[in-house]
Design an enzyme around this catalytic site. Sequence first.
Site, short mmCIF file in Angstrom:
data_model
loop_
_atom_site.label_atom_id
_atom_site.label_comp_id
_atom_site.label_asym_id
_atom_site.label_seq_id
_atom_site.Cartn_x
_atom_site.Cartn_y
_atom_site.Cartn_z
N ASN A 84 0.79 -1.22 0.00
CA ASN A 84 0.00 0.00 0.00
C ASN A 84 0.83 1.28 0.00
OD1 ASN A 84 -1.55 -2.14 2.04
ND2 ASN A 84 -2.71 -1.41 0.28
N ILE A 92 1.09 6.84 -0.18
CA ILE A 92 0.41 5.86 0.67
C ILE A 92 -1.04 5.72 0.23
CG2 ILE A 92 -0.25 5.29 3.04
CD1 ILE A 92 2.06 7.16 3.93
N CYS A 93 -1.47 4.48 0.07
CA CYS A 93 -2.86 4.20 -0.27
C CYS A 93 -3.60 3.83 1.02
CB CYS A 93 -2.93 3.04 -1.27
SG CYS A 93 -4.61 2.64 -1.78
N LEU A 94 -4.27 4.82 1.59
CA LEU A 94 -5.01 4.64 2.83
C LEU A 94 -6.22 5.55 2.76
CD1 LEU A 94 -5.06 3.31 5.66
CD2 LEU A 94 -3.72 5.24 6.49
N GLN A 127 -1.13 0.10 -3.70
CA GLN A 127 -0.52 1.29 -4.29
C GLN A 127 0.61 0.84 -5.20
OE1 GLN A 127 -1.38 4.54 -3.91
NE2 GLN A 127 0.27 5.25 -5.21
#
Length: 199
Positions: A84, A92-94, A127
């Site tokens: 991620n 950052i994929c959040l 990500q």
Amino acid sequence: MIDFARVQKELQECSRDVEKSGIKVTPKSDGCLARLIGTIPGPSGTPYEDGTFQIEITLPEVGTEVLTNLVVNYGFSSCRWHPNISSQSGAICLDILKDQWSPALTLKTALLSVQALLSAPQPDDPQDAVVAQQYLRDYQTFVGTARYWTETFAKTSSLGVEEKVQKLVEMGFPEAQARNALEAVGGDENLALEKLCSG
């Protein structure tokens, strides 16, 4: 305009229990609260354990959105092997850093969420597709690679403060500036060097 009063309050909140949580946030440049450095410890029982991870935080400069969307851009500078987190850019994929942001969230809760993401990767919403595929297809290789990246890029130096100061002085920086830079970045000699070089 950035709500600097809120940012100051959140910086104080983070510094109150840094010994307990290990989470720290400091301005990236002297006096500039729009660009910050967050520090989180790697979670126990993960390939990131014993690492200290630096996260670049950029706050928006956009009118009234500041109150409803405090954190627009997070980028990891020291963790780059996670499904991620982009191994290229550190993005950052959040969800809480994007479409699920809430004004109730603080810098500290956002950093705690990133730390939780290190413990529980989401390879189905990656990500970095290459890292996600490795995580899903060859977990042991993923763990070994993540540990290597942690050892190489996120372990704090075993040098003491005086040795770090001496190294920076040998590079040509005045002792007082070297000490101030090390103190401002929590003793991380790489970040101190970056700070000294950027002026």
